[in-house]
Design a protein around this motif. Structure first.
Motif, short mmCIF file in Angstrom:
data_model
loop_
_atom_site.label_atom_id
_atom_site.label_comp_id
_atom_site.label_asym_id
_atom_site.label_seq_id
_atom_site.Cartn_x
_atom_site.Cartn_y
_atom_site.Cartn_z
N THR A 71 19.49 39.73 34.04
CA THR A 71 20.37 39.79 35.22
C THR A 71 19.55 40.48 36.25
OG1 THR A 71 21.28 41.71 34.89
CG2 THR A 71 22.64 39.86 33.92
N ASN A 122 24.18 41.38 39.23
CA ASN A 122 24.49 40.97 37.79
C ASN A 122 24.45 39.37 38.06
OD1 ASN A 122 24.70 43.32 36.40
ND2 ASN A 122 26.85 43.59 37.04
N THR A 123 23.40 38.80 38.65
CA THR A 123 23.28 37.47 38.81
C THR A 123 22.58 37.20 37.59
OG1 THR A 123 23.26 37.24 41.33
CG2 THR A 123 22.06 35.48 39.70
N LYS A 124 23.09 36.27 36.61
CA LYS A 124 22.50 35.62 35.42
C LYS A 124 21.30 34.77 35.68
CE LYS A 124 26.77 36.39 32.82
NZ LYS A 124 27.94 35.69 31.99
#
Length: 288
Positions: A71, A122-124
């Motif tokens: 992330t 928390n961008t995957k």
């Protein structure tokens, strides 16, 4: 003159052991019973379930699909292409600028395989398939390369809160950890330009804080330890008897799922002088 011969006290006898199942078929939830004869010093039981198969007790690699997931969080600034995801199959593991940029070191930019933050925490990344870097079981190195430009806008700040590399086994889709966390990847920072703008490593994340508008050009790499992408964890048995225990007459086990298993008993007579081992296998079928 008389000669007397005797066995040395260092001699270890062959383990005498036999196992007989009460049945080869059991209903799910029933106890599977195994009856023993003989008294070996040690007995280890492998149920034959995933994670407890005798044939995999020494396995350290296995065919599978290596997958990277992480992330990211981008903050501040207004500079594009400030973070790159890189991988090398020939980095020598010497964490300095000369090694990073050596003519013998080749880095592949795989940034376009991942989704990077555009401002959300928390961008995957999505699943990044690394199969084309398996490299015959030789280690690879994964890096984040940060660059900051000397412009009239602030440089970006990047945080990597989560990082995992997993080998998804070809045989049964079991996931074997290659690097289970940010900390497990054992990162090292390589400073290239601008000592004030460099990656910082903590137990929970990687972070690089960009400079204000007009800051000098920055470049910093953070690189993993050597990662074996086809890594596998050896299966384990359960010790059920040691040398100090009395003879064991039987053992029972309850299987969690239906299926056909090979229950294995590894027995040994082991001392500081030598070890003699024997293996007994018993097929077990668990019906729903």
């Amino acid at each position: 003159m008389a000669f007397i011969t005797a066995c040395s006290t260092k001699d270890v006898p062959e383990p005498e052991f036999a196992v007989t199942p009460r049945s080869e078929n059991y209903a799910l939830g029933d106890s599977s019973f195994f009856y023993f004869t003989g008294n070996p010093y040690y007995i280890t039981f492998y149920s034959g379930e995933q994670g407890a198969e005798y044939r995999y007790r020494n396995r350290i690699t296995a065919a599978g699909t290596p997958q990277l997931e992480f992330t990211s969080y981008r903050q501040g600034g207004n500079q594009d292409n400030s973070l790159q995801l890189m991988i090398s199959t020939d980095f020598p593991g010497i964490y300095d600028s000369a090694s990073v940029y050596s003519e013998n070191t080749h880095w592949t930019d795989i940034t376009d395989r991942a989704t990077l933050s555009t401002g959300s925490n928390n961008t995957k990344s999505g699943v990044v398939d690394l199969s084309d870097f398996l490299n015959d079981g030789k280690p690879v190195y994964i890096a984040y390369k940060y660059t900051g430009q000397n412009t009239n806008v602030a440089q970006r700040t990047w945080t990597i809160p989560l990082f995992t590399v997993t080998n998804v086994l070809e045989e049964d889709d079991r996931k074997m950890p290659v690097a289970a966390s940010v900390a497990d990847a054992a990162w090292a920072v390589v400073k290239i330009k601008n000592a004030n703008v460099q990656w910082k490593i903590s137990a929970t994340n990687l972070k690089v804080t960009g400079g204000a508008a007009g800051s000098e050009e920055a470049e910093s790499w953070v690189i993993t330890k050597a990662l074996v992408l086809n890594k596998a964890t050896p299966d384990k048995g359960k010790p059920i008897k040691n040398m100090a225990a009395n003879a064991l007459a039987s053992h029972y086990y309850i299987y969690a799922n239906p299926g056909t298993y090979t229950a294995t008993f590894e027995v040994s007579n082991t001392t500081v002088y030598e070890s003699k081992t024997s293996v007994k296998e018993v097929p077990v079928t668990i019906t729903p």
